[in-house]
Design an enzyme around this catalytic site. Structure first.
Site, PDB file in Angstrom:
ATOM      1  N   GLU A  43      10.550  -4.303   4.466  1.00 19.77           N
ATOM      2  CA  GLU A  43      10.679  -6.037   3.873  1.00 19.77           C
ATOM      3  C   GLU A  43      10.731  -5.934   2.266  1.00 19.77           C
ATOM      4  OE1 GLU A  43       8.813  -4.484   7.042  1.00 19.77           O
ATOM      5  OE2 GLU A  43       9.255  -6.397   7.729  1.00 19.77           O
TER       6      GLU A  43
ATOM      7  N   HIS B 100      -3.623 -33.386  18.061  1.00 18.68           N
ATOM      8  CA  HIS B 100      -3.074 -33.794  18.549  1.00 18.68           C
ATOM      9  C   HIS B 100      -1.745 -32.634  18.968  1.00 18.68           C
ATOM     10  CE1 HIS B 100      -4.687 -37.410  17.105  1.00 18.68           C
ATOM     11  NE2 HIS B 100      -5.661 -36.730  16.242  1.00 18.68           N
TER      12      HIS B 100
ATOM     13  N   LYS C 288       9.067  -0.250  13.914  1.00 24.06           N
ATOM     14  CA  LYS C 288      10.149   0.301  12.100  1.00 24.06           C
ATOM     15  C   LYS C 288      11.098   1.046  12.758  1.00 24.06           C
ATOM     16  CE  LYS C 288       5.976  -0.676   9.991  1.00 24.06           C
ATOM     17  NZ  LYS C 288       4.725   0.441   8.817  1.00 24.06           N
TER      18      LYS C 288
ATOM     19  N   GLY D  47      -4.923  -1.714   5.486  1.00 26.79           N
ATOM     20  CA  GLY D  47      -4.327  -3.444   4.294  1.00 26.79           C
ATOM     21  C   GLY D  47      -4.729  -4.793   4.880  1.00 26.79           C
ATOM     22  N   ARG D  48      -5.224  -4.541   6.206  1.00 25.54           N
ATOM     23  CA  ARG D  48      -5.914  -5.550   6.872  1.00 25.54           C
ATOM     24  C   ARG D  48      -7.135  -6.251   5.572  1.00 25.54           C
ATOM     25  NH1 ARG D  48      -4.512  -2.396  10.344  1.00 25.54           N
ATOM     26  NH2 ARG D  48      -5.964  -1.240  11.879  1.00 25.54           N
TER      27      ARG D  48
ATOM     28  N   LYS E  41       0.681  -1.118  -0.020  1.00 25.06           N
ATOM     29  CA  LYS E  41      -0.176   0.067  -0.200  1.00 25.06           C
ATOM     30  C   LYS E  41       1.187   1.514  -0.661  1.00 25.06           C
ATOM     31  CE  LYS E  41      -3.631   2.048   3.182  1.00 25.06           C
ATOM     32  NZ  LYS E  41      -4.696   2.238   3.776  1.00 25.06           N
TER      33      LYS E  41
ATOM     34  N   GLU F  61      -4.405  -5.877  15.119  1.00 21.44           N
ATOM     35  CA  GLU F  61      -3.685  -5.358  14.884  1.00 21.44           C
ATOM     36  C   GLU F  61      -4.931  -3.563  14.640  1.00 21.44           C
ATOM     37  OE1 GLU F  61      -0.916  -4.014  11.510  1.00 21.44           O
ATOM     38  OE2 GLU F  61      -2.446  -4.053  10.577  1.00 21.44           O
TER      39      GLU F  61
HETATM   40  O1  F6P Z   1       3.592  -3.473   9.725  1.00 23.79           O
HETATM   41  C1  F6P Z   1       2.282  -2.886   9.338  1.00 23.79           C
HETATM   42  C2  F6P Z   1       1.691  -2.569   8.551  1.00 23.79           C
HETATM   43  O2  F6P Z   1       1.488  -1.236   8.013  1.00 23.79           O
HETATM   44  C3  F6P Z   1       0.343  -3.238   8.265  1.00 23.79           C
HETATM   45  O3  F6P Z   1      -0.912  -2.427   9.192  1.00 23.79           O
HETATM   46  C4  F6P Z   1       0.215  -3.617   7.228  1.00 23.79           C
HETATM   47  O4  F6P Z   1      -1.143  -4.205   6.529  1.00 23.79           O
HETATM   48  C5  F6P Z   1       1.659  -4.207   6.228  1.00 23.79           C
HETATM   49  O5  F6P Z   1       2.266  -3.628   7.255  1.00 23.79           O
HETATM   50  C6  F6P Z   1       2.218  -3.740   4.794  1.00 23.79           C
HETATM   51  O6  F6P Z   1       2.029  -2.385   4.389  1.00 23.79           O
HETATM   52  P1  F6P Z   1       2.100  -2.119   3.190  1.00 23.79           P
HETATM   53  O7  F6P Z   1       1.075  -3.069   2.311  1.00 23.79           O
HETATM   54  O8  F6P Z   1       1.889  -0.793   2.802  1.00 23.79           O
HETATM   55  O9  F6P Z   1       3.831  -2.898   2.320  1.00 23.79           O
END
Ligand code: F6P
Length: 545
Positions: A212, A384, A512, A267-268, A206, A353
């Site tokens: 990452e 199990h 972060k 995002g979620r 987003k 979250e």
């Molecule tokens: O670190 C949390 C977050 O901001 C989430 O809310 C989001 O889904 C995820 O990181 C990934 O964010 P992006 O889609 O901006 O890479």
């Protein structure tokens, strides 16, 4: 005492809890022969049995008063109307617009967003059809065989979970992978078995700033360019899903290959947007349409069903009942479907979250519990592993059992065993086994008197663990859409009950920032970072030496 814990509805629930706290589900069922039918209902193709909960009609009445007091209906309507209910970020929360009929206009900041939603969906369809048919190919002219979605959090968990869930609907000739972790152990072994000529990457972010995802995208691009020997290959092999068009441009992605969405999609809550591109590539546009239709059906149910027979409302209320009045600290999600193996992880982000907050909408520290820890894994595997604790541990753990009536395969034995186990577990959790029942069994087996006390104690099951059983006809795209939307709306309901904003996530920011600072400190020869605590500094030193 806060306004909430001092409120009439809260106090009435607390008083009621004291009167029924020790009542056992055995007693509830004995007193009410029609209990199962009375406490079961259906919405959007999801049948729910709530009868194995520690509640009666008085409990429900008080919970509904709680919902009214906390204006659950008002928050629901404001969300659907596109009001900026995410006040800390000044945004609407309009994931429901992504599955709304395109013919129904919806204004955000004076602009109807529906044409833009339909426009992106149309472009996604065109792109997916071209890739799936082989019309759109890689740099060297070969057909794509693999798609790698590079994203994390909401840009990974939702699409990865749905891609798994829809496996019977997915293409046999286009494999879809989801890579999220900055740990190269996620990306590198995946790349090792892929052919650069036939691999398509989706950079799904987003913000397009998530370290990452951008690091994985850089590594993937280097791998591709090194293998194909031409930097221009990037154009044919990378597309992006983002709201940050400047970021995607800087990465070198042609605007034609960017699928946008909007800041009003959290995002979620984003798998219904272009974030679902990997799902659409895997399962096809028709399945994606069905997924949206299932979510839309749950939206309509949430909007129209009375509080008393409203699935998200009931699930949200019961969750609060145990969290706030029985001090339950966790909630288990136990899908009896291997294809829902990633559902608990998706719901962890969705619920924790969203509602893992300790200040209310006015910025005041709360004096009541909010979101419990959500966890779980598919049955029967969990039986199990951790079910021992559910049956005989000391914790109250409400749980959701999810199962489909019909499988996709043609093996009746496997499915019957799966369903039997699902139902058996909810029965055992609710009713347990009394000590006298355990003793009777031991006597029948001829157990000696000196062993009976010990074994009877160990073979007694307290029961009274509350469960909801959710049953769908078949785990098809529509059912998956409805189930996920059900949990999304449960989140909204609970946020209203707890008076918190579920749509921001400030709690992820500090880590972060610190990681960026520590990252530079880990470089060989880096100067010592001023003002750092002794423990972290010592760990940095250990890493560097
Ligand atoms: O670190 C949390 C977050 O901001 C989430 O809310 C989001 O889904 C995820 O990181 C990934 O964010 P992006 O889609 O901006 O890479």
């Amino acid at each position: 005492m806060s306004a909430l814990t001092d409120s009439p509805a809260w106090k009435a629930l607390a008083a009621h809890q004291r009167t029924i706290a020790t009542r056992h589900l055995r007693e509830w069922f004995a007193a009410e022969p029609g209990r199962a039918a009375h406490h079961s209902f259906e919405g959007a193709g999801v049948f729910a049995d709530f009868s194995k909960h520690r509640m009666d009609d008085t409990t429900l009445d008080l919970l509904h008063r709680f919902a009214l007091q906390q204006d659950v209906v008002g928050w629901r309507d404001r969300m659907f109307a596109g009001e900026k209910i995410n006040t800390t970020e000044g945004r609407a929360a309009l994931h429901t617009a992504l599955r709304r009929p395109p013919s129904m206009p919806l204004q955000v900041d004076g602009v109807d967003v529906m044409p833009a939603v339909a426009g992106v969906l149309g472009r996604m369809r065109g792109f997916c059809e071209a890739v799936r048919s082989g019309e759109r190919r890689g740099h060297t002219g070969r057909r794509f065989t693999d798609v790698v979605n590079l994203g994390i959090g909401g840009s990974d968990l939702g699409p990865a979970m749905v891609t798994d869930a829809l496996q019977p609907y997915t293409s046999a000739t286009l494999r879809v992978h989801h890579v999220s972790n900055v740990d190269a152990a996620d990306l590198v072994p995946r790349l090792a078995v892929l052919d650069p000529e036939t691999t398509l990457f989706i950079i799904c972010s987003k913000t397009f700033t998530t370290i990452e995802t951008i690091t994985n995208a850089d590594t993937a691009r280097q791998w591709l360019v090194a293998a194909l020997g031409d930097p221009r290959a990037t154009g044919a092999h990378f597309v992006a899903v983002s709201t940050n068009l400047e970021g995607t441009r800087q990465f070198g992605i042609d605007p034609e290959n960017v699928f946008g969405f909007w800041d009003w999609t959290g995002g979620r809550f984003s798998l219904w947007s272009a974030v679902g591109l990997s799902v659409m590539l895997a399962a096809g546009p028709e399945a994606f349409d069905e997924l949206l239709a299932g979510a839309r059906a749950m939206d309509e149910h949430f909007l129209q069903a009375p509080l008393e027979r409203n699935l998200p409302v009931r699930m949200g209320l019961l969750g609060a009942w145990y969290t706030n009045f029985f001090a339950a600290t966790s909630h288990a999600v136990l899908p009896y479907d291997q294809r829902l193996q990633r559902l608990p992880a998706h719901l962890q982000q969705l619920e924790m979250e969203s509602n893992g907050k300790s200040v209310d909408r006015q910025g005041r520290r709360v004096d009541y519990a909010t979101c419990p820890i959500l966890w779980g894994s598919p049955g029967t595997n969990g039986q199990h592993a951790f079910y021992q604790l559910l049956h005989q541990g000391t914790l109250l753990v409400p749980s959701d059992f999810i199962v489909a009536r019909q499988p996709h395969h043609a093996d009746p034995l496997h499915h019957r065993l799966l369903v039997a186990n699902c139902l058996a577990q909810t029965e055992a959790l609710a009713f347990g086994k009394t000590e006298s029942e355990a003793r009777a069994e031991l006597a029948q087996r001829g157990t000696s008197d000196d062993r009976t006390d010990l074994l009877a104690a160990n073979q007694t099951f307290a029961g009274n663990q509350p469960t909801t059983t959710l049953m769908v006809e078949r785990l098809d795209p529509r059912a998956v859409g409805a189930l996920v939307a059900l949990y999304e709306h449960k989140v909204l309901v609970q946020s209203a009950l707890w008076n918190i904003n579920p749509f921001d996530q400030w709690g992820v920011e500090l880590g972060k920032k610190l990681a960026l600072r520590i990252g530079t400190g880990l470089l060989p020869g880096a100067v010592t970072i001023e003002g750092m605590d002794g423990s972290t500094r010592a760990l940095i030193d250990r890493f560097r030496t």
